[in-house]
Design a protein around this motif. Structure first.
Motif, short mmCIF file in Angstrom:
data_model
loop_
_atom_site.label_atom_id
_atom_site.label_comp_id
_atom_site.label_asym_id
_atom_site.label_seq_id
_atom_site.Cartn_x
_atom_site.Cartn_y
_atom_site.Cartn_z
N THR A 90 -17.16 -19.34 -26.41
CA THR A 90 -17.22 -20.51 -25.53
C THR A 90 -15.94 -21.33 -25.61
OG1 THR A 90 -19.61 -20.61 -25.94
CG2 THR A 90 -18.60 -22.52 -24.88
N TYR A 158 -17.86 -11.18 -20.95
CA TYR A 158 -18.83 -11.80 -21.87
C TYR A 158 -20.05 -12.34 -21.11
CZ TYR A 158 -15.29 -11.46 -25.50
OH TYR A 158 -14.38 -10.99 -26.41
N LYS A 159 -20.37 -11.69 -20.01
CA LYS A 159 -21.49 -12.13 -19.19
C LYS A 159 -22.80 -12.18 -19.97
CE LYS A 159 -23.84 -11.16 -14.81
NZ LYS A 159 -25.20 -11.26 -15.39
N SER A 160 -23.05 -11.16 -20.78
CA SER A 160 -24.30 -11.12 -21.54
C SER A 160 -24.41 -12.28 -22.52
CB SER A 160 -24.42 -9.79 -22.29
OG SER A 160 -23.31 -9.62 -23.18
N PHE A 161 -23.29 -12.63 -23.14
CA PHE A 161 -23.28 -13.76 -24.08
C PHE A 161 -23.58 -15.07 -23.34
CE2 PHE A 161 -21.00 -17.39 -25.86
CZ PHE A 161 -21.47 -17.41 -27.16
N ASP A 163 -25.06 -15.45 -20.50
CA ASP A 163 -26.45 -15.42 -20.01
C ASP A 163 -27.41 -15.80 -21.14
OD1 ASP A 163 -26.24 -14.79 -17.31
OD2 ASP A 163 -26.02 -12.65 -17.71
N ARG A 164 -27.17 -15.23 -22.29
CA ARG A 164 -28.04 -15.47 -23.44
C ARG A 164 -28.02 -16.94 -23.86
NH1 ARG A 164 -26.01 -11.86 -26.15
NH2 ARG A 164 -24.78 -12.98 -27.71
N LYS A 165 -26.86 -17.58 -23.71
CA LYS A 165 -26.71 -18.99 -24.10
C LYS A 165 -27.04 -19.95 -22.96
CE LYS A 165 -25.18 -18.26 -28.32
NZ LYS A 165 -25.90 -18.74 -29.53
N ASP A 166 -27.41 -19.39 -21.79
CA ASP A 166 -27.73 -20.22 -20.61
C ASP A 166 -26.57 -21.13 -20.21
OD1 ASP A 166 -30.34 -19.19 -20.32
OD2 ASP A 166 -31.10 -20.59 -21.82
#
Length: 274
Positions: A90, A158-161, A163-166
């Motif tokens: 982030t 890092y789309k999955s990350f 997404d996971r962190k909203d």
């Protein structure tokens, strides 16, 4: 942090210690000043009486300067480390968005300067200066496009990350730079620069034939360059208005991304060069 303060109070305590020796006053005065420098005025007047006013004013001005300096250093430190609690992925996204924001701002300022250059009377040395500046502006555009591509790629990687962190604001930034209003604005800007540069180069090379000899052939060629330039100016101005309207509405819809987009944009329409 506090480097200026510690150096200052150490020097101050040393001066009070020197004063204590000279005036035969208690040595613990220096220790008090070292841990509580605000007590310095009391010791000054205790030792010097009325003659200590000048020393008190010197202390007051230097202490105020140190306090202000430390405040600015602390503010800068907090600003640089305000995202230190966030995950590294982030933090990197925020750095990329900040670099893109700065790059876009540089491009806008360069476009404003180009607009000012294009308003000047068409003298040959001014034409050359504008041609050179367009070359510089192209470098800024290349840097800006590279920053956009880097941010978009990082978001995808890092789309999955995210997404996971909203972290929806990340995708909103990506969506902004993918929007047709923004991409068309950059394309129209490129066409405008191309036609403007072509017009200026032709005018620069054939300046004498156009202004002095008034050659019909060169006038006809000039008119062709000018008409293409005029068409691209008007086209870019339309796309620029759409881009501005889109950004305003987008920020109203997603106000959380406002810190990550340039606040000041090139908003004036380009005037025709004469």
């Amino acid at each position: 942090m506090y480097y200026i303060y510690f150096v200052y109070v150490t020097i101050l305590a040393s001066l009070i210690l020197y004063e204590s020796y000279n005036k035969n006053q208690p040595r613990w005065w220096a220790i008090m000043v070292l841990f509580a420098p605000v007590t310095t005025p009391w010791f000054i007047f205790k030792s010097r009486k009325e003659s200590g006013v000048i020393l008190f004013m010197i202390f007051l001005s230097t202490f105020s300067a140190v306090a202000i300096g430390e405040f600015f250093l602390y503010s800068n430190y907090m600003e640089k480390n305000k995202h230190s609690h966030l995950p590294p992925v982030t933090q990197q996204m925020i750095r990329l968005s900040e670099e893109l924001k700065q790059s876009t701002t540089r491009l806008d300022h360069a476009l404003i300067k180009l607009e000012n250059l294009s308003k000047v009377e068409s003298r040959i040395h001014e034409i050359k200066k504008t041609i050179e500046f367009i070359g510089h502006l192209r470098d800024i555009m290349t840097e800006n496009q590279r920053a956009i591509q880097q941010l978009v790629k990082y978001t995808s990687d890092y789309k999955s990350f995210f997404d996971r962190k909203d972290l929806d604001w990340v995708f909103n930034i990506q969506q902004f730079y993918h929007n047709r209003n923004v991409t068309q604005h950059y394309k129209s800007l490129q066409k405008y620069l191309d036609s403007f540069e072509d017009l200026l180069k032709y005018t620069y090379v054939n300046f004498y034939n156009i202004t002095e000899l008034k050659s019909k052939e060169h006038f006809r060629n000039y008119d062709e360059y000018y008409l293409r330039y005029r068409r691209d100016v008007n086209s870019h101005n339309r796309f620029n208005v759409k881009r501005i309207d889109f950004q305003n509405s987008f920020l109203e819809k997603y106000p959380d991304i406002k810190p990550y987009l340039p606040g000041e944009r090139q908003t004036e329409t380009f005037k025709l060069w004469e």
